[in-house]
Write a protein that holds these residues in place. Structure first.
Motif, mmCIF file in Angstrom:
data_model
loop_
_atom_site.group_PDB
_atom_site.id
_atom_site.type_symbol
_atom_site.label_atom_id
_atom_site.label_comp_id
_atom_site.label_asym_id
_atom_site.label_seq_id
_atom_site.Cartn_x
_atom_site.Cartn_y
_atom_site.Cartn_z
ATOM 1 N N ARG A 195 -6.724 5.579 15.851
ATOM 2 C CA ARG A 195 -5.776 4.871 14.885
ATOM 3 C C ARG A 195 -6.613 4.996 14.049
ATOM 4 O O ARG A 195 -7.700 4.233 13.763
ATOM 5 N N VAL A 196 -6.464 4.934 12.643
ATOM 6 C CA VAL A 196 -6.598 4.367 11.511
ATOM 7 C C VAL A 196 -5.918 3.942 10.507
ATOM 8 O O VAL A 196 -4.860 3.840 10.348
ATOM 9 N N ARG A 197 -6.235 3.102 9.596
ATOM 10 C CA ARG A 197 -5.551 1.759 8.445
ATOM 11 C C ARG A 197 -6.363 2.436 7.712
ATOM 12 O O ARG A 197 -7.185 2.191 6.500
ATOM 13 N N LEU A 198 -4.673 3.185 7.089
ATOM 14 C CA LEU A 198 -5.218 3.944 5.192
ATOM 15 C C LEU A 198 -4.876 2.969 4.326
ATOM 16 O O LEU A 198 -3.994 2.353 4.096
ATOM 17 N N SER A 199 -6.083 2.425 3.442
ATOM 18 C CA SER A 199 -5.107 2.163 1.350
ATOM 19 C C SER A 199 -5.327 3.193 1.229
ATOM 20 O O SER A 199 -6.282 4.288 0.548
ATOM 21 N N TYR A 200 -3.571 3.224 0.418
ATOM 22 C CA TYR A 200 -3.219 4.402 -0.281
ATOM 23 C C TYR A 200 -2.444 4.707 -1.092
ATOM 24 O O TYR A 200 -1.992 3.371 -1.282
ATOM 25 N N ARG A 201 -2.686 5.459 -2.290
ATOM 26 C CA ARG A 201 -1.837 5.582 -3.480
ATOM 27 C C ARG A 201 -0.685 6.829 -3.221
ATOM 28 O O ARG A 201 -1.210 7.765 -3.539
ATOM 29 N N ASP A 202 0.425 5.924 -3.474
ATOM 30 C CA ASP A 202 1.442 7.004 -3.475
ATOM 31 C C ASP A 202 1.075 7.683 -4.619
ATOM 32 O O ASP A 202 0.695 7.464 -5.628
ATOM 33 N N ARG A 203 2.102 8.647 -5.277
ATOM 34 C CA ARG A 203 2.596 9.658 -6.188
ATOM 35 C C ARG A 203 2.808 8.621 -7.309
ATOM 36 O O ARG A 203 2.112 9.014 -8.156
ATOM 37 N N GLU A 204 3.765 7.799 -7.365
ATOM 38 C CA GLU A 204 3.720 6.767 -8.863
ATOM 39 C C GLU A 204 2.424 6.153 -8.455
ATOM 40 O O GLU A 204 2.749 5.088 -9.982
ATOM 41 N N GLY A 205 1.126 5.379 -7.743
ATOM 42 C CA GLY A 205 0.129 5.183 -8.728
ATOM 43 C C GLY A 205 0.409 3.183 -7.950
ATOM 44 O O GLY A 205 -0.669 2.585 -8.020
ATOM 45 N N ARG A 206 1.392 3.360 -6.954
ATOM 46 C CA ARG A 206 1.238 2.497 -6.126
ATOM 47 C C ARG A 206 0.955 2.413 -4.661
ATOM 48 O O ARG A 206 0.575 3.234 -4.200
ATOM 49 N N SER A 207 0.025 1.063 -4.791
ATOM 50 C CA SER A 207 -1.160 1.035 -3.372
ATOM 51 C C SER A 207 -0.245 0.098 -2.086
ATOM 52 O O SER A 207 0.611 -0.557 -2.370
ATOM 53 N N THR A 208 -0.680 1.009 -1.694
ATOM 54 C CA THR A 208 0.411 0.633 0.646
ATOM 55 C C THR A 208 -0.396 0.736 1.582
ATOM 56 O O THR A 208 -1.594 1.278 1.437
ATOM 57 N N VAL A 209 -1.221 -0.300 2.155
ATOM 58 C CA VAL A 209 -1.555 -0.605 3.446
ATOM 59 C C VAL A 209 -0.382 0.786 4.844
ATOM 60 O O VAL A 209 0.685 0.167 4.438
ATOM 61 N N ARG A 210 -1.427 1.731 5.283
ATOM 62 C CA ARG A 210 -0.666 2.368 6.335
ATOM 63 C C ARG A 210 -1.339 2.665 7.248
ATOM 64 O O ARG A 210 -2.850 3.348 7.473
ATOM 65 N N GLU A 211 -0.812 2.104 8.802
ATOM 66 C CA GLU A 211 -2.008 3.176 10.171
ATOM 67 C C GLU A 211 -1.222 4.302 10.095
ATOM 68 O O GLU A 211 0.219 4.712 10.237
ATOM 69 N N ALA A 212 -1.586 5.169 10.845
ATOM 70 C CA ALA A 212 -1.670 6.354 11.117
ATOM 71 C C ALA A 212 -2.868 7.151 12.325
ATOM 72 O O ALA A 212 -4.330 6.280 12.622
ATOM 73 N N ASP A 213 -1.878 8.237 12.663
ATOM 74 C CA ASP A 213 -2.805 8.703 13.957
ATOM 75 C C ASP A 213 -3.433 10.107 13.463
ATOM 76 O O ASP A 213 -2.820 10.977 13.491
ATOM 77 N N PRO A 214 -3.756 10.340 13.264
ATOM 78 C CA PRO A 214 -4.895 11.148 12.208
ATOM 79 C C PRO A 214 -4.941 12.325 13.591
ATOM 80 O O PRO A 214 -5.455 12.360 14.725
ATOM 81 N N TYR A 215 -4.524 13.524 13.278
ATOM 82 C CA TYR A 215 -4.571 14.948 13.379
ATOM 83 C C TYR A 215 -5.672 15.226 13.463
ATOM 84 O O TYR A 215 -6.812 16.390 13.625
ATOM 85 N N ARG A 216 -5.284 16.165 12.403
ATOM 86 C CA ARG A 216 -6.217 17.262 11.234
ATOM 87 C C ARG A 216 -6.580 16.860 9.828
ATOM 88 O O ARG A 216 -5.941 16.432 9.400
ATOM 89 N N LEU A 217 -7.571 17.939 9.344
ATOM 90 C CA LEU A 217 -7.677 17.810 7.621
ATOM 91 C C LEU A 217 -7.699 19.500 7.838
ATOM 92 O O LEU A 217 -7.727 19.937 8.306
ATOM 93 N N VAL A 218 -6.976 19.603 6.125
ATOM 94 C CA VAL A 218 -6.369 20.922 5.557
ATOM 95 C C VAL A 218 -6.602 21.066 4.477
ATOM 96 O O VAL A 218 -6.296 19.886 3.939
ATOM 97 N N ARG A 219 -7.463 22.183 4.100
ATOM 98 C CA ARG A 219 -7.680 22.255 2.517
ATOM 99 C C ARG A 219 -6.414 22.830 1.928
ATOM 100 O O ARG A 219 -6.016 24.150 2.596
ATOM 101 N N ALA A 220 -5.694 22.952 0.916
ATOM 102 C CA ALA A 220 -4.677 23.369 0.062
ATOM 103 C C ALA A 220 -4.910 23.307 -1.003
ATOM 104 O O ALA A 220 -4.827 21.865 -1.400
#
Length: 361
Positions: A155-180
């Motif tokens: 499990r990872v704790r993400l310091s994340y910026r949403d599309r509006e540039g607002r900072s949030t902290v989210r816990e997530a269970d990572p599965y895969r990285l995808v490049r698109a």
């Protein structure tokens, strides 16, 4: 007396340093007998190294092509060069398949000596790459941290910026990285919302492992989830159309990263496409140059009819035998049950999908 493993590594290093060695030269350099050299060469061949030899007293050993990828010995400068090259390949997409470059980069990072890893970190801090328009530049360290937690199932704790540039902290269970579309996306289960989501990696400020293992059950198709997330990004408006073609053809016409599709019988597909406004969506539909029927909303249908009439009027009035100001012969709109448009010039300003977090970033 050095161990067998250390002696084999030393032999690989010597064979890689120049075109050929005689058995006596190798025995002298390694402080062993000729018999030990021949025995060690046989062990290297078993491991997959393509050690070639020439018979006779003046013959020798040289490194050739192996049958599989064997352990590789790199000095500090070589290891740093390979790490930098893999990092750039993963971030730029120059190899086409970025997953292989990222996986190799992750493996190399785990075995790099501390002094080499520190130098690589210094390079990351010193180099700045201009981001692609409309997005931030992902930091290599963040990408590697995300790859590490995906691989470890942690499990990872993400310091994340949403599309509006607002900072949030989210816990997530990572599965895969995808490049698109030149971006990396983390496919993970949002712990607080208990939903599968995609996170743009270039919006991750910090990825901190929590040490808590996760058990991924019934994961989604990561590539499909990212494609749907890109197509369903927040648009001011969307249009739903019915295409008289099977879904495989509809996907070739409107990619999964642009629209969402569902079959409507064996020979038709319902597709939803987002865009900036009714006028932009109408121009995009005209540019498809294929029969279709707008199901909703009325604003897009009316804009499409208006553009179709304008196109028809412009072509009728440009005929050599048309009287000045002549109206087109048929001014009535197509019937709802028939094709809405056929064979029109493609538009140049069709809407393109934007990237974000799905369902809500």
């Amino acid at each position: 007396m050095i161990s067998t493993s250390a002696r084999l590594l030393r032999l690989v290093s010597l064979l890689s340093s120049r075109p050929s060695w005689t058995c006596d030269e190798l025995a002298e350099r390694m402080g062993v007998t000729d018999r030990t050299v021949r025995r060690d060469v046989a062990r290297l061949r078993e491991l997959g190294y393509g050690v070639e030899s020439d018979p006779g007293p003046w013959g020798g050993y040289r490194m050739g092509r192996g049958t599989r990828v064997p352990p590789l010995i790199l000095d500090d400068e070589e290891a740093l060069a390979v790490a930098v090259g893999l990092r750039e390949a993963a971030l730029s997409g120059v190899l086409g398949s970025d997953q292989a470059a990222l996986s190799a980069m992750l493996k190399l990072r785990q075995v790099l000596p501390g002094r080499v890893a520190d130098r690589l970190g210094d390079l990351d801090a010193a180099f700045v790459t201009a981001p692609w328009p409309g997005g931030w530049q992902i930091r290599p360290g963040v990408l590697l941290n995300l790859a590490t937690v995906c691989r470890a199932g942690e499990r990872v704790r993400l310091s994340y910026r949403d599309r509006e540039g607002r900072s949030t902290v989210r816990e997530a269970d990572p599965y895969r990285l995808v490049r698109a579309r030149r971006r990396w996306y983390l496919v993970a289960r949002d712990v607080a919302r208990d939903e599968w989501r995609t996170f743009r990696a270039d919006r991750v400020v910090e990825a901190r492992p929590t040490g808590e293992p996760v058990d991924i059950s019934e994961p989604p198709d990561p590539a499909l989830l990212v494609a749907h997330g890109i197509a369903a990004s927040a648009y001011p408006m969307s249009v739903t159309v019915r295409l008289p073609m099977p879904m495989d053809r509809a996907l070739r016409l409107i990619p999964a990263t642009v629209g969402t599709h569902r079959p409507d019988g064996p020979d038709a597909t319902i597709t939803e496409v987002g865009g900036p406004d009714a006028d932009g969506l109408a121009r995009y539909l005209l540019g498809l140059a294929t029969p279709l029927r707008v199901l909703a909303p009325d604003e897009v249908r009316e804009a499409l009819l208006r553009h179709t009439r304008e196109l028809l009027a412009a072509n009728v009035s440009s005929r050599p035998d048309a009287a000045p100001g002549a109206a087109p012969e048929a001014d009535a709109p197509p019937t709802p049950d028939g094709p809405l448009l056929t064979e029109v010039p493609p538009a140049t300003d069709a809407p393109t999908a934007t990237d974000g977090v799905t369902p809500t970033g």
